[in-house]
Design an enzyme around this catalytic site. Structure first.
Site, PDB file in Angstrom:
ATOM      1  N   LYS A 198      -5.093  -0.109  10.774  1.00  0.00           N
ATOM      2  CA  LYS A 198      -6.359   0.027  10.705  1.00  0.00           C
ATOM      3  C   LYS A 198      -7.227  -0.797  10.204  1.00  0.00           C
ATOM      4  CE  LYS A 198      -9.322   1.540   7.934  1.00  0.00           C
ATOM      5  NZ  LYS A 198     -10.882   0.839   8.343  1.00  0.00           N
ATOM      6  N   GLY A 251      -7.333  -5.830   0.616  1.00  0.00           N
ATOM      7  CA  GLY A 251      -8.882  -5.430   0.434  1.00  0.00           C
ATOM      8  C   GLY A 251      -9.330  -5.631  -1.105  1.00  0.00           C
ATOM      9  N   SER A 252     -10.055  -4.737  -1.466  1.00  0.00           N
ATOM     10  CA  SER A 252     -10.715  -4.825  -2.857  1.00  0.00           C
ATOM     11  C   SER A 252      -9.701  -4.124  -3.775  1.00  0.00           C
ATOM     12  CB  SER A 252     -12.129  -4.248  -2.851  1.00  0.00           C
ATOM     13  OG  SER A 252     -11.928  -2.976  -2.565  1.00  0.00           O
ATOM     14  N   THR A 253      -9.871  -4.634  -5.137  1.00  0.00           N
ATOM     15  CA  THR A 253      -9.069  -3.805  -6.050  1.00  0.00           C
ATOM     16  C   THR A 253      -9.311  -2.338  -6.366  1.00  0.00           C
ATOM     17  OG1 THR A 253      -8.524  -6.140  -7.117  1.00  0.00           O
ATOM     18  CG2 THR A 253      -8.471  -4.114  -8.460  1.00  0.00           C
ATOM     19  N   GLU A 274      -2.592  -6.397  -1.489  1.00  0.00           N
ATOM     20  CA  GLU A 274      -3.219  -7.418  -1.662  1.00  0.00           C
ATOM     21  C   GLU A 274      -4.635  -7.323  -2.117  1.00  0.00           C
ATOM     22  OE1 GLU A 274      -1.238 -10.176  -1.845  1.00  0.00           O
ATOM     23  OE2 GLU A 274       0.560  -9.418  -0.850  1.00  0.00           O
ATOM     24  N   CYS A 309     -10.269 -14.290  -0.579  1.00  0.00           N
ATOM     25  CA  CYS A 309      -9.624 -13.804  -1.636  1.00  0.00           C
ATOM     26  C   CYS A 309      -9.334 -14.869  -2.535  1.00  0.00           C
ATOM     27  CB  CYS A 309      -8.580 -13.006  -1.353  1.00  0.00           C
ATOM     28  SG  CYS A 309      -7.312 -13.647  -0.189  1.00  0.00           S
TER      29      CYS A 309
HETATM   30  P1  NAD Z   1     -12.309  -2.960   1.145  1.00  0.00           P
HETATM   31  O1  NAD Z   1     -11.341  -2.696   0.033  1.00  0.00           O
HETATM   32  O2  NAD Z   1     -13.642  -2.494   0.905  1.00  0.00           O
HETATM   33  O3  NAD Z   1     -11.937  -2.570   2.383  1.00  0.00           O
HETATM   34  C1  NAD Z   1     -10.398  -2.957   3.035  1.00  0.00           C
HETATM   35  C2  NAD Z   1      -9.946  -1.691   3.984  1.00  0.00           C
HETATM   36  O4  NAD Z   1      -9.910  -0.538   3.408  1.00  0.00           O
HETATM   37  C3  NAD Z   1     -10.999  -1.619   5.205  1.00  0.00           C
HETATM   38  O5  NAD Z   1     -10.269  -1.456   6.109  1.00  0.00           O
HETATM   39  C4  NAD Z   1     -11.685  -0.464   4.719  1.00  0.00           C
HETATM   40  O6  NAD Z   1     -12.004   0.511   5.549  1.00  0.00           O
HETATM   41  C5  NAD Z   1     -10.374   0.199   3.884  1.00  0.00           C
HETATM   42  N1  NAD Z   1     -10.767   1.325   2.940  1.00  0.00           N
HETATM   43  C6  NAD Z   1     -11.997   1.484   2.069  1.00  0.00           C
HETATM   44  N2  NAD Z   1     -11.995   2.525   1.512  1.00  0.00           N
HETATM   45  C7  NAD Z   1     -10.603   3.233   1.756  1.00  0.00           C
HETATM   46  C8  NAD Z   1     -10.259   4.660   1.454  1.00  0.00           C
HETATM   47  N3  NAD Z   1     -10.880   5.370   0.376  1.00  0.00           N
HETATM   48  N4  NAD Z   1      -9.059   4.985   1.789  1.00  0.00           N
HETATM   49  C9  NAD Z   1      -8.269   3.949   3.010  1.00  0.00           C
HETATM   50  N5  NAD Z   1      -8.845   2.975   3.121  1.00  0.00           N
HETATM   51  C10 NAD Z   1     -10.015   2.634   2.736  1.00  0.00           C
HETATM   52  O7  NAD Z   1     -12.353  -4.659   1.049  1.00  0.00           O
HETATM   53  P2  NAD Z   1     -12.997  -5.553   2.235  1.00  0.00           P
HETATM   54  O8  NAD Z   1     -14.554  -5.485   1.643  1.00  0.00           O
HETATM   55  O9  NAD Z   1     -12.783  -5.405   3.557  1.00  0.00           O
HETATM   56  O10 NAD Z   1     -12.554  -7.059   1.882  1.00  0.00           O
HETATM   57  C11 NAD Z   1     -12.603  -7.727   0.631  1.00  0.00           C
HETATM   58  C12 NAD Z   1     -11.794  -7.591  -0.343  1.00  0.00           C
HETATM   59  O11 NAD Z   1     -10.510  -7.983   0.411  1.00  0.00           O
HETATM   60  C13 NAD Z   1     -11.858  -8.711  -1.514  1.00  0.00           C
HETATM   61  O12 NAD Z   1     -11.677  -7.978  -2.820  1.00  0.00           O
HETATM   62  C14 NAD Z   1     -10.749  -9.890  -1.200  1.00  0.00           C
HETATM   63  O13 NAD Z   1     -10.639 -10.267  -2.454  1.00  0.00           O
HETATM   64  C15 NAD Z   1      -9.964  -8.830  -0.677  1.00  0.00           C
HETATM   65  N6  NAD Z   1      -8.835  -9.733   0.088  1.00  0.00           N
HETATM   66  C16 NAD Z   1      -7.635  -9.968  -0.706  1.00  0.00           C
HETATM   67  C17 NAD Z   1      -6.798 -10.653  -0.029  1.00  0.00           C
HETATM   68  C18 NAD Z   1      -5.378 -10.927  -0.644  1.00  0.00           C
HETATM   69  O14 NAD Z   1      -4.403 -11.213   0.244  1.00  0.00           O
HETATM   70  N7  NAD Z   1      -5.161 -10.798  -1.889  1.00  0.00           N
HETATM   71  C19 NAD Z   1      -6.751 -11.259   1.347  1.00  0.00           C
HETATM   72  C20 NAD Z   1      -8.177 -11.049   1.884  1.00  0.00           C
HETATM   73  C21 NAD Z   1      -9.165 -10.200   1.123  1.00  0.00           C
END
Ligand code: NAD
Length: 505
Positions: A198, A251-253, A274, A309
């Protein structure tokens, strides 16, 4: 989808623009070997942050599509069409997949740039090769991994083996859409699982395109599926699904924490996360080359518009060189002015969407109201293009407890914090809910090693920023996540360990 000729890579903005003008976009989900619209018929807008143009409307998947994809993935897994073929065969198919990604490198880079705004030069030179390498390197590892034999009495044999876990859902972000996907799907597929990817609703185009390349490479129907859509609809449906065995996420924490709850509310699926970061970049006065340290510190906050990130968003500088180093950083940031993403000379592109731009601008305001000193940037620029651009921004006089120093902004906003001793630097660096990455710059081997050891972070870089390769694991301490992407360690997430005990007569 029109496929550009596999000819020469454009060398200037008009060449890339001409190629972009000819593109049409595949906008459908990919389930059980075919593209198809969402069951509901719903779509959402895919708008380019480069100029505000709607590129296409994308299938907006939800629970019904998740059910179809999970059923197809489970059926493929149970059939053994992929899960039970020899690892060497999976290796060969995945290497072919990597080759196809390279062969379509211009098109994939262009899709990435148009979709999420990064400079075309970076999409072409970083994202495409890193995606292909992640898949090839991981594939080539899979037929070189052995099981174990336990230490047993002579009449018994204890075999310890790894088996694919089953159906894996991979939910990924928009900042490196292909690379983040590759770090998940490569080890998941290599170990024999069926996968549902996804992509972020902000950057679905390359994931959708990868699906048909995977098919062309020989990945059987149902083994690899792509469901574009929102997190709260199809993402949530996958995370709560009773027949998904493993959920991997970048994604985000905040969303990461929610996914752990969903797993607990459903089938206790394995969850590997991650998540965010607020990485400290520590510069001692005896750094071997202050100019190089400044150049890499500028890149650490401006590369990919700071939407990284591991962005070095907290710059800890020894007091005795603080003023000088801020001058060097400002000088270095001159090479990171925002420019048109399709211009190959551009280093800093567009911010992914209006919400992210608003968030960055809001944090710049927060920094000012918290009493930090704005010494560089701070403004939205190039508004007349219809695109979303912001200047790389530097705040001096920052206290680690300010919100601009403790919260992840995910944009090109740097907080400079002074320190006087190594101990103080370590305390400030570790005073964060995150623990993804950190760097230390010093000529003193003792300081370098002691500080590196004391830093609570999954990756530590000495006298450079953002090193690494597929050969080394990547992931975070604390609320930056669990588990590791990349390297052979990644296989652990996608396999179950089985002990088989044989009693001899
Ligand atoms: P996000 O958490 O908003 O979204 C990430 C993914 O999760 C998207 O596909 C989104 O549609 C999905 N999502 C959102 N809410 C959801 C839910 N309730 N249930 C299931 N899926 C859901 O993050 P973002 O804005 O896309 O990316 C930025 C974040 O990603 C930053 O916090 C960044 O630090 C992190 N990041 C971490 C790494 C790592 O390797 N640690 C790498 C890249 C980005």
């Amino acid at each position: 989808m029109s496929h550009p000729e596999p000819s020469t890579t454009p060398t200037d903005r008009s060449g890339w623009q001409a190629m972009a003008d000819k593109l049409t976009f595949e906008s459908r989900a990919y389930v059980n070997g075919d593209y198809q619209w969402a069951v509901s018929g719903e779509t959402f807008s895919c708008t380019s942050p480069v100029d505000g143009r709607e590129l296409t409307r994308i299938a907006s998947c939800d629970q019904a599509d998740a059910d179809l994809a999970v059923t197809a993935a489970r059926k493929a897994f149970e059939s053994g069409v992929w899960s039970q073929v020899a690892p060497a065969k999976r290796n060969a198919v995945l290497v072919r997949f990597a080759e196809l990604i390279e062969a379509h490198g211009d098109e994939l880079a262009l899709l990435e740039t148009l979709d999420m705004g990064k400079p075309i030069a970076h999409a072409r030179r970083v994202d495409v090769p890193a995606t292909a390498r992640a898949i090839r390197w991981t594939a080539e590892g899979i037929d070189k991994v052995y099981g174990e034999l336990a230490a047993t009495p002579h009449d018994q044999i204890g075999m310890i083996s790894r088996e694919p876990i089953g159906v894996v859902a991979a939910i990924v972000p928009w900042n490196f859409p292909m690379i983040m996907a590759a770090w998940k799907i490569a080890p998941a597929l290599a170990t024999g699982n069926s996968v549902i990817l996804k992509p972020s609703e902000k950057s679905p185009l390359t994931a959708i395109r990868l699906a048909v390349l995977a098919k062309e490479a020989g990945i059987p129907a149902g083994v690899f599926n792509v469901l574009p859509g929102y997190g709260h609809t199809v993402g949530k449906a996958l995370a709560l699904h009773m027949d998904v065995d493993c959920l991997v996420f970048t994604g985000s924490t905040n969303v990461a924490k929610q996914l752990m709850i969903y797993a607990g509310q459903s089938n206790m699926k394995r969850v590997w996360l991650e998540a965010g970061g607020k990485s400290p970049n520590i510069v001692f006065a005896d750094a071997p080359d202050l100019k190089k340290a400044a150049a890499e510190s500028a890149s650490a906050i401006a590369f990919n518009q700071g939407e990284v990130c591991t962005a070095g968003s907290r710059l800890l500088v020894e007091e005795s060189i603080r003023a000088e180093f801020i001058g060097l950083i400002r000088e270095a940031l001159k090479t990171w002015h925002p420019g048109h993403p399709l211009d190959p000379a551009t280093t800093c592109g567009a911010i992914v969407d209006q919400a992210q731009l608003d968030r960055i601008i809001e944090y710049i305001g927060i920094g000012q109201s918290e009493g930090a000193t704005l010494v560089e940037g701070g403004k939205r620029v190039m508004e007349d293009t219809g695109g979303l651009f912001v200047q790389p921004t530097v705040f001096a006089g920052v206290n680690n407890r300010m919100r601009i120093a403790s919260e992840e902004i995910f944009g090109p906003v740097l907080s400079v914090i002074g320190f006087t001793t190594a101990e103080e630097a370590i305390n400030i660096a570790n005073d964060s809910i995150y623990g993804l990455a950190a760097a230390v710059w010093t000529s003193n081997i003792n300081t370098a090693y002691k500080v590196a050891k004391a830093l609570r972070a999954g990756s530590v870089w000495i006298n450079h920023y953002d090193g690494g390769d597929m050969t080394a694991p990547f992931g975070g301490f604390k609320q930056s996540g669990n588990g590791r992407d990349k390297s052979l360690h990644a296989f652990d997430k996608y396999t179950e360990i089985k002990s088989t005990w044989l009693m001899l007569d």
